[in-house]
Design an enzyme around this catalytic site. Structure first.
Site, short mmCIF file in Angstrom:
data_model
loop_
_atom_site.label_atom_id
_atom_site.label_comp_id
_atom_site.label_asym_id
_atom_site.label_seq_id
_atom_site.Cartn_x
_atom_site.Cartn_y
_atom_site.Cartn_z
N PHE A 63 0.80 -1.22 0.00
CA PHE A 63 0.00 0.00 0.00
C PHE A 63 0.83 1.27 0.00
O PHE A 63 1.77 1.41 0.80
CB PHE A 63 -0.88 0.06 1.26
CG PHE A 63 -2.00 -0.92 1.30
CD1 PHE A 63 -3.17 -0.67 0.60
CD2 PHE A 63 -1.90 -2.08 2.04
CE1 PHE A 63 -4.22 -1.57 0.64
CE2 PHE A 63 -2.94 -2.99 2.09
CZ PHE A 63 -4.10 -2.74 1.38
N ASP A 64 0.45 2.20 -0.83
CA ASP A 64 0.72 3.60 -0.55
C ASP A 64 -0.17 3.96 0.64
O ASP A 64 -1.27 3.42 0.78
CB ASP A 64 0.35 4.45 -1.77
CG ASP A 64 0.24 5.90 -1.42
OD1 ASP A 64 1.24 6.47 -0.96
OD2 ASP A 64 -0.85 6.47 -1.59
N CYS A 65 0.29 4.86 1.48
CA CYS A 65 -0.50 5.23 2.65
C CYS A 65 -1.27 6.53 2.45
O CYS A 65 -2.49 6.58 2.59
CB CYS A 65 0.41 5.34 3.88
SG CYS A 65 -0.48 5.76 5.40
N TYR A 66 -0.54 7.59 2.09
CA TYR A 66 -1.13 8.93 2.08
C TYR A 66 -1.82 9.21 0.75
O TYR A 66 -1.20 9.26 -0.29
CB TYR A 66 -0.04 9.96 2.41
CG TYR A 66 0.53 9.68 3.77
CD1 TYR A 66 -0.15 10.08 4.92
CD2 TYR A 66 1.69 8.92 3.92
CE1 TYR A 66 0.33 9.76 6.18
CE2 TYR A 66 2.17 8.60 5.17
CZ TYR A 66 1.49 9.02 6.30
OH TYR A 66 1.95 8.68 7.55
N THR A 105 -4.27 7.09 -0.07
CA THR A 105 -4.93 5.79 -0.26
C THR A 105 -5.64 5.35 1.02
O THR A 105 -6.83 5.04 1.01
CB THR A 105 -3.90 4.73 -0.69
OG1 THR A 105 -3.22 5.18 -1.87
CG2 THR A 105 -4.58 3.39 -0.97
#
Length: 240
Positions: free
Chosen positions: A11-14, A16
């Site tokens: 995952f991308d976090c920011y 998403t």
């Protein structure tokens, strides 16, 4: 190709999982008000997007809060304003205030039952801890820009992740890279030969928000408008 074909979600976090656009708009308000002008949310996000990525390229080894401080300086200069030390510090440490999307926690808790969950984020370790507390799951691997020494879309970040997961017994073909940003994630994921799922958080909106404008439209193998939609699609895939 089915969602059930993979062993790990990276995952991308920011953008998403964490609603960084709300966080950025809120954090820019004090500086924006000093211009005496009225900005739309998209205008604030666009000025951020065109300043953040160049700063990350110029200072790839900087901690993310230092990136944000430098972005604040760049935006102040663009708007013809003098930086304010208190504003600058609050903006630089604003990640702590960025909220999770409403559907994130429930979706991650469901997906955790079926996949290894991995973070590949343009952040530093200490800042990510503040966001991780809002996400409701324990990730199996956390890879930050601080670990790699560069920021996405640098291909080194994806090579680092693929190598780290290979050491954990997860092959590239078993990885589904899951992200919102075409620029930061999907173009380099394509180049790395990864299958990808686009979480299109900006559906129904124009432009690219807080992300830099992509040089091309990458291929995406799955598209969902939210993490909740992705989790529901996985449930349906299990039913056959």
């Amino acid at each position: 190709m089915q969602l059930t074909d993979f062993k790990a979600l990276t995952f991308d976090c920011y953008g998403t999982l964490i609603d960084w656009e709300t966080g950025i708009v809120n954090a820019l308000q004090p500086l924006a008000k000093r211009t005496g002008k009225t900005f739309t949310s998209d205008e604030l996000l666009e000025v951020f997007g065109r300043n953040e990525s160049p700063q990350q390229t110029e200072t790839p080894g900087a901690l993310y809060q230092d990136i944000l401080r430098a972005v604040y300086d760049r935006i102040a200069k663009e708007w013809g304003l003098e930086p304010d030390a208190a504003e600058r510090e609050e903006f630089g440490t604003s990640v702590k205030n960025w909220p999770a999307f409403p559907d994130t926690v429930e979706a991650l808790q469901y997906l955790k039952k079926h996949y290894k969950l991995v973070i590949l984020s343009n952040i530093d370790r200490n800042e990510f801890k503040l966001s991780n507390a809002k996400l409701g799951v324990e990730f199996d691997h956390i890879i930050t820009a601080q670990d790699v020494g560069s920021y996405k879309p640098n291909p080194n970040n994806f090579t680092y992740m693929i190598d780290a997961l290979a050491k954990a017994g997860i092959e590239k073909k078993d990885i589904l890279h899951t992200a919102e940003s075409l620029y930061h994630d999907h173009i380099p994921a394509n180049d790395a030969g990864l299958v990808s799922a686009w979480i299109y958080r900006r559906h129904g909106k124009e432009g690219y928000g807080a992300t830099h404008v992509p040089s091309r439209m990458p291929n995406v193998d799955f598209r969902f408008n939210s993490m909740g939609e992705m989790a529901e699609a996985h449930k349906q895939a299990l039913k056959g």
